[in-house]
Design a protein around this motif. Structure first.
Motif, PDB file in Angstrom:
ATOM      1  N   GLY A 177      -2.714   3.617  -6.725  1.00  0.00           N
ATOM      2  CA  GLY A 177      -2.932   5.006  -7.168  1.00  0.00           C
ATOM      3  C   GLY A 177      -2.269   5.237  -8.548  1.00  0.00           C
ATOM      4  O   GLY A 177      -1.755   4.354  -9.170  1.00  0.00           O
ATOM      5  N   PRO A 178      -2.791   6.322  -8.783  1.00  0.00           N
ATOM      6  CA  PRO A 178      -2.232   6.614 -10.148  1.00  0.00           C
ATOM      7  C   PRO A 178      -0.826   6.892 -10.476  1.00  0.00           C
ATOM      8  O   PRO A 178      -0.258   7.268  -9.400  1.00  0.00           O
ATOM      9  N   SER A 179      -0.189   7.140 -11.746  1.00  0.00           N
ATOM     10  CA  SER A 179       1.106   7.272 -11.797  1.00  0.00           C
ATOM     11  C   SER A 179       1.511   8.809 -11.041  1.00  0.00           C
ATOM     12  O   SER A 179       0.673   9.706 -11.276  1.00  0.00           O
ATOM     13  N   GLY A 180       2.477   8.626 -10.182  1.00  0.00           N
ATOM     14  CA  GLY A 180       3.045   9.829  -9.640  1.00  0.00           C
ATOM     15  C   GLY A 180       2.471  10.142  -8.298  1.00  0.00           C
ATOM     16  O   GLY A 180       2.454  11.449  -7.656  1.00  0.00           O
ATOM     17  N   CYS A 181       1.427   9.185  -7.515  1.00  0.00           N
ATOM     18  CA  CYS A 181       0.908   9.399  -6.432  1.00  0.00           C
ATOM     19  C   CYS A 181       1.761   9.158  -5.224  1.00  0.00           C
ATOM     20  O   CYS A 181       1.500   9.596  -4.108  1.00  0.00           O
ATOM     21  N   GLY A 182       3.047   8.577  -5.376  1.00  0.00           N
ATOM     22  CA  GLY A 182       3.658   8.392  -4.227  1.00  0.00           C
ATOM     23  C   GLY A 182       4.035   7.073  -3.871  1.00  0.00           C
ATOM     24  O   GLY A 182       4.708   6.757  -2.701  1.00  0.00           O
ATOM     25  N   LYS A 183       3.479   5.950  -4.552  1.00  0.00           N
ATOM     26  CA  LYS A 183       3.246   4.788  -3.926  1.00  0.00           C
ATOM     27  C   LYS A 183       4.613   4.005  -4.014  1.00  0.00           C
ATOM     28  O   LYS A 183       5.135   3.395  -2.925  1.00  0.00           O
ATOM     29  N   SER A 184       5.425   4.104  -5.186  1.00  0.00           N
ATOM     30  CA  SER A 184       6.660   3.631  -5.046  1.00  0.00           C
ATOM     31  C   SER A 184       7.818   4.227  -4.283  1.00  0.00           C
ATOM     32  O   SER A 184       8.458   3.579  -3.576  1.00  0.00           O
ATOM     33  N   THR A 185       7.467   5.583  -4.105  1.00  0.00           N
ATOM     34  CA  THR A 185       8.322   6.321  -2.961  1.00  0.00           C
ATOM     35  C   THR A 185       8.024   5.789  -1.723  1.00  0.00           C
ATOM     36  O   THR A 185       9.001   5.728  -0.979  1.00  0.00           O
ATOM     37  N   SER A 186       6.801   5.765  -1.391  1.00  0.00           N
ATOM     38  CA  SER A 186       6.637   5.199   0.043  1.00  0.00           C
ATOM     39  C   SER A 186       7.032   3.855   0.173  1.00  0.00           C
ATOM     40  O   SER A 186       7.694   3.506   1.396  1.00  0.00           O
ATOM     41  N   LEU A 187       7.157   3.114  -0.712  1.00  0.00           N
ATOM     42  CA  LEU A 187       7.668   1.634  -0.775  1.00  0.00           C
ATOM     43  C   LEU A 187       9.286   1.535  -0.420  1.00  0.00           C
ATOM     44  O   LEU A 187       9.932   1.250   0.641  1.00  0.00           O
ATOM     45  N   ARG A 188       9.863   2.542  -1.045  1.00  0.00           N
ATOM     46  CA  ARG A 188      11.333   2.707  -1.315  1.00  0.00           C
ATOM     47  C   ARG A 188      11.566   3.227   0.073  1.00  0.00           C
ATOM     48  O   ARG A 188      12.931   2.940   0.733  1.00  0.00           O
ATOM     49  N   MET A 189      11.011   3.986   0.755  1.00  0.00           N
ATOM     50  CA  MET A 189      11.261   4.646   2.013  1.00  0.00           C
ATOM     51  C   MET A 189      11.298   3.501   2.986  1.00  0.00           C
ATOM     52  O   MET A 189      12.295   3.503   4.090  1.00  0.00           O
ATOM     53  N   VAL A 190      10.559   2.462   3.127  1.00  0.00           N
ATOM     54  CA  VAL A 190      10.648   1.278   3.945  1.00  0.00           C
ATOM     55  C   VAL A 190      11.866   0.618   3.712  1.00  0.00           C
ATOM     56  O   VAL A 190      12.698   0.188   4.756  1.00  0.00           O
ATOM     57  N   ALA A 191      12.127   0.340   2.381  1.00  0.00           N
ATOM     58  CA  ALA A 191      13.538  -0.221   1.905  1.00  0.00           C
ATOM     59  C   ALA A 191      14.727   0.241   2.407  1.00  0.00           C
ATOM     60  O   ALA A 191      15.799  -0.458   2.278  1.00  0.00           O
ATOM     61  N   GLY A 192      14.595   1.542   2.596  1.00  0.00           N
ATOM     62  CA  GLY A 192      15.936   2.454   2.755  1.00  0.00           C
ATOM     63  C   GLY A 192      16.488   2.936   1.448  1.00  0.00           C
ATOM     64  O   GLY A 192      17.455   3.398   1.677  1.00  0.00           O
ATOM     65  N   LEU A 193      15.870   2.827   0.351  1.00  0.00           N
ATOM     66  CA  LEU A 193      16.114   3.368  -0.906  1.00  0.00           C
ATOM     67  C   LEU A 193      15.898   4.739  -0.995  1.00  0.00           C
ATOM     68  O   LEU A 193      16.271   5.387  -1.932  1.00  0.00           O
ATOM     69  N   GLU A 194      14.948   5.477  -0.359  1.00  0.00           N
ATOM     70  CA  GLU A 194      14.591   6.912  -0.227  1.00  0.00           C
ATOM     71  C   GLU A 194      14.782   7.622   1.271  1.00  0.00           C
ATOM     72  O   GLU A 194      14.198   6.712   2.043  1.00  0.00           O
ATOM     73  N   PRO A 195      15.240   8.374   1.268  1.00  0.00           N
ATOM     74  CA  PRO A 195      15.329   9.063   2.567  1.00  0.00           C
ATOM     75  C   PRO A 195      14.157   9.494   3.218  1.00  0.00           C
ATOM     76  O   PRO A 195      13.018   9.846   2.381  1.00  0.00           O
TER      77      PRO A 195
END
Length: 364
Positions: free
Chosen positions: A38-56
């Motif tokens: 998706g485009p920049s700011g769409c939430g893709k990296s945040t979604s990934l970090r949630m799986v890894a435990g790096l975002e609550p």
């Protein structure tokens, strides 16, 4: 190996703003390679970090192998993460960086040697194993970071744009190797990229995100041929789709200029949006009364394919082309200079039709 499930997963950075990830529902099957794009700011990296435990996770659940991992520390999740940045230990060689986590886990030395050697071969690191990060280029450091994750043989790989620092040639070869390695190991993989070419060539399925919401999850072929809305149609595919707004509907046909293209379903609305890929146009001549006239702006020759970028000249009967530009695939040996005229008409059966108000695909 493991499945990964997002169940209404939401992440908010600002209570007053829209969520970065909004009520995400998604299942990644055991052994699947799923790409978040998706485009920049769409939430893709945040979604990934949630799986890894790096975002609550502010609301909902994330499950790995059926177990809710919300609240668990990253090291308790059996997830290996590859970051866009390198995150290497500067005082260690490439070999030591890749082996470090395995040594801490007390993996036998013979297994460590085998895993490091295999990762080194895949990532073309054999000549770099005894170098420290300060003596490597950015692309070389990123490959070492990828090797550090590969050697762990985890239940889930999380990769956040790992190829972004590689040169074009190495990027193509490495993405092929990553996809082949994932299929050989059968490790569930979530891969983030902004590059739709990477998404289309690597993923078993692709999840397209926009503004924190899932737009469509499907195979690359389905995304290309049956996009659920105009956003997916425009984002997936290179060169991109041409969208024509306010196309009149008359007696079961979409009227594109003087051409009448049959609609695949009954449409009550007075207008629709038509979407045409570059290969959805048929070249014609000025004698064809149903052909649209365009003025060539530039041509793009890619070796195996040749595209013309052009602006409309004729009357579209109230319709308008987004961006005032169409992209038409032309013959490899076709020579068209800027300013030349090009005549083309839509190929029946190659046109996607979208609701004029909701912009959703009428046949999806």
């Amino acid at each position: 190996m493991a499945t990964v499930e997002y169940l209404g997963a939401t992440r908010r950075f600002d209570p007053e703003a829209a969520p970065a990830v909004d009520s995400m529902d998604l299942r990644i099957d055991d052994g699947e390679f799923l790409v978040l794009v998706g485009p920049s700011g769409c939430g893709k990296s945040t979604s990934l970090r949630m799986v890894a435990g790096l975002e609550p996770v502010d609301e909902g659940e994330i499950r790995i192998a059926g177990a809710d991992v919300v609240g668990k520390r990253p090291r308790e999740r059996d997830v290996a993460m590859v970051f866009q940045s390198y995150a290497l230990y500067p005082n260690m060689t490439a070999r030591q960086n890749m082996a470090f986590a395995l040594e801490n886990a007390r993996v036998p030395k013979a297994d460590i040697t085998r895993r490091v050697a295999e990762a080194s071969r895949i990532l073309q690191l054999d000549d770099l194993l005894d170098r420290r990060p300060a003596n490597m280029s950015g692309g070389q450091r990123q490959r070492v970071a990828m090797g550090r994750a590969i050697v762990r043989e985890p239940s889930v790989f999380c990769m956040d744009e790992p190829l972004s620092n590689l040169d074009a040639k190495l990027r193509v070869s490495t993405r092929t190797e990553i996809a082949a390695l994932q299929r050989r190991l059968g490790v569930t993989t979530i891969y983030v990229t902004h590059d739709q070419t990477e998404a289309m060539t690597m993923g078993d399925r692709v999840c397209v995100l926009d503004k924190g919401r899932v737009q469509q999850v499907a195979s690359p072929q389905e995304l290309y041929e049956r996009p659920v809305n105009t956003f997916v149609a425009a984002f997936m595919g290179s060169p991109p789709v041409t969208l024509i707004d306010d196309v009149p509907v008359e007696s079961g046909h979409a009227v594109i200029g003087e051409d009448r293209v049959p609609l695949p379903i009954k449409v009550e609305a007075p207008t629709v949006i038509a979407g045409l890929r570059p290969d959805g146009w048929e070249l014609s001549s000025p004698e064809d009364p149903r052909a649209l006239e365009f003025e060539v702006l530039l041509t793009e020759w890619l070796g195996s394919e040749h595209f013309a970028y052009a602006k409309p000249c004729g009357d579209l009967r109230g319709a308008s082309i987004r961006g005032e530009r169409v992209i038409v695939r032309i013959g490899k040996k076709e020579t068209l200079s800027p300013g030349a005229k090009l005549y083309a008409r839509a190929i029946s059966g190659e046109v996607q039709f979208f609701d004029a108000v909701t912009e959703r695909n009428l046949c999806a």
